[in-house]
Design a protein around this motif. Structure first.
Motif, PDB file in Angstrom:
ATOM      1  N   SER A  16       0.873  -1.103  -0.062  1.00 45.99           N
ATOM      2  CA  SER A  16       0.121   0.020   0.031  1.00 45.99           C
ATOM      3  C   SER A  16       0.648   1.230   0.026  1.00 45.99           C
ATOM      4  O   SER A  16       0.750   2.291  -0.642  1.00 45.99           O
ATOM      5  N   LEU A  49      -7.746   0.736  -0.896  1.00 41.61           N
ATOM      6  CA  LEU A  49      -7.151   0.058  -0.140  1.00 41.61           C
ATOM      7  C   LEU A  49      -7.811  -0.394   1.113  1.00 41.61           C
ATOM      8  O   LEU A  49      -7.538  -1.470   1.630  1.00 41.61           O
ATOM      9  N   PHE A  53      -7.736  -3.994   2.013  1.00 44.96           N
ATOM     10  CA  PHE A  53      -6.680  -4.476   3.021  1.00 44.96           C
ATOM     11  C   PHE A  53      -7.197  -3.995   4.474  1.00 44.96           C
ATOM     12  O   PHE A  53      -6.355  -3.841   5.509  1.00 44.96           O
ATOM     13  N   GLY A  57      -4.341  -1.470   4.803  1.00 46.19           N
ATOM     14  CA  GLY A  57      -4.115  -0.694   3.789  1.00 46.19           C
ATOM     15  C   GLY A  57      -4.156   0.894   4.214  1.00 46.19           C
ATOM     16  O   GLY A  57      -3.383   1.648   3.497  1.00 46.19           O
TER      17      GLY A  57
END
Length: 301
Positions: A16, A49, A53, A57
């Motif tokens: 990320s 993100l 995640f 993220g």
């Protein structure tokens, strides 16, 4: 197990951060966009993100933001403002999507999914606008909120479809949540477990009206990978999880020493490599990971 999870989360943060820097730093250096440093193409990233995640993220996005800002000598107030917006968009999108979800999958197949995304983006973008106004002044509300909203829709939507529906990247889930897979099974060498799994796959195919050709491709990939694994690790068991959507996601998990079935060994002949060539011909994406005695293979057909 915890070592493997920590390694996985660290990889998410690292990826990320790298992606954020790659999208942010070139525009800052070249001054391609005539906006303040916290506005740019990168503004679609936090929500994407966050969907994939979760907090990891968002953390990676903040690290990427700080690295780019330090390189360009950005004022501290702008850094704090941008990091706050990254956290609001990333963690907020993750929580809003997952808390109200029954399956906990990230999909964009029906109009309701796009309405959810647009609604969540509007709420979170407004929060970012208010936060930036508090730190930077009234003139930042419209620019900040519109940037996160517009780029989240125009750029974030196709990126979300690519990673969630086509590449089948499984999202990070809140604690206590789990995804129910379409088909699961365990196979081992020298038993009829493969036949039982094939029967389950065919029953699922009949229920979902999947073509014989497609289910044969899935069965073939499972058989070829299991043959390669059992040749090197004959005493192991392979746990298999399958999810069927626009693409087919297959996860293989087996214990033992490190063995990557996609790697060509020196002692392999042309006959033993035929199965690997068939797999590579069919898959859209292939991934192998090893940690703490666990081998994990993920392929997308």
């Amino acid at each position: 197990m915890w070592k493997s999870k920590i390694s996985k989360y660290c990889n998410m943060i690292l990826v990320s951060a790298i992606v954020y820097v790659l999208l942010d730093l070139p525009l800052r250096i070249t001054e391609f966009l005539k906006f303040d440093a916290y506005i740019g193409l990168k503004n679609f990233l936090p929500s994407t993100l966050g969907l994939l995640f979760g907090p990891w993220g968002a953390a990676g996005g903040c690290i990427g933001c700080v690295l780019s800002a330090l390189f360009c000598h950005t004022p501290v107030r702008e850094i704090v403002s941008e990091c706050g917006c990254v956290l609001i968009m990333g963690i907020g999108m993750w929580l809003l999507w997952q808390v109200g979800s029954v399956t906990h999958k990230v999909h964009f197949k029906r109009p309701v999914h796009y309405i959810k995304l647009a609604g969540f983006l509007a709420i979170l973008s407004g929060c970012c606008g208010l936060y930036s106004t508090f730190l930077m002044g009234k003139q930042t509300f419209v620019v900040t909120s519109m940037s996160y909203m517009a780029l989240g829709l125009l750029v974030g939507t196709p990126v979300n479809i690519l990673f969630s529906d086509l590449l089948c990247i499984q999202p990070v889930l809140p604690w206590g949540c789990s995804i129910k897979n379409d088909v699961t099974g365990v196979i081992d060498a020298g038993t009829n477990s493969m036949d039982l799994l094939n029967d389950t796959l065919e029953a699922f195919a009949f229920e979902r009206k999947i073509s014989r050709k497609k289910i044969f491709e899935i069965q073939n990939c499972i058989e070829e990978i299991s043959i390669r694994v059992f040749e090197r690790l004959p005493d192991t068991q392979i746990q298999i999880r399958m999810d069927y959507d626009d693409a087919v996601s297959l996860h293989f998990l087996y214990k033992g020493k490190k063995y990557n079935p996609f790697r060509i060994e020196k002692d392999e002949d042309e006959i033993s490599l035929m199965g690997l060539k068939l797999i590579k011909h069919r898959v859209l994406r292939a991934m192998y990971r090893y940690g703490n005695g666990d081998n994990e293979v993920h392929i997308v057909i």
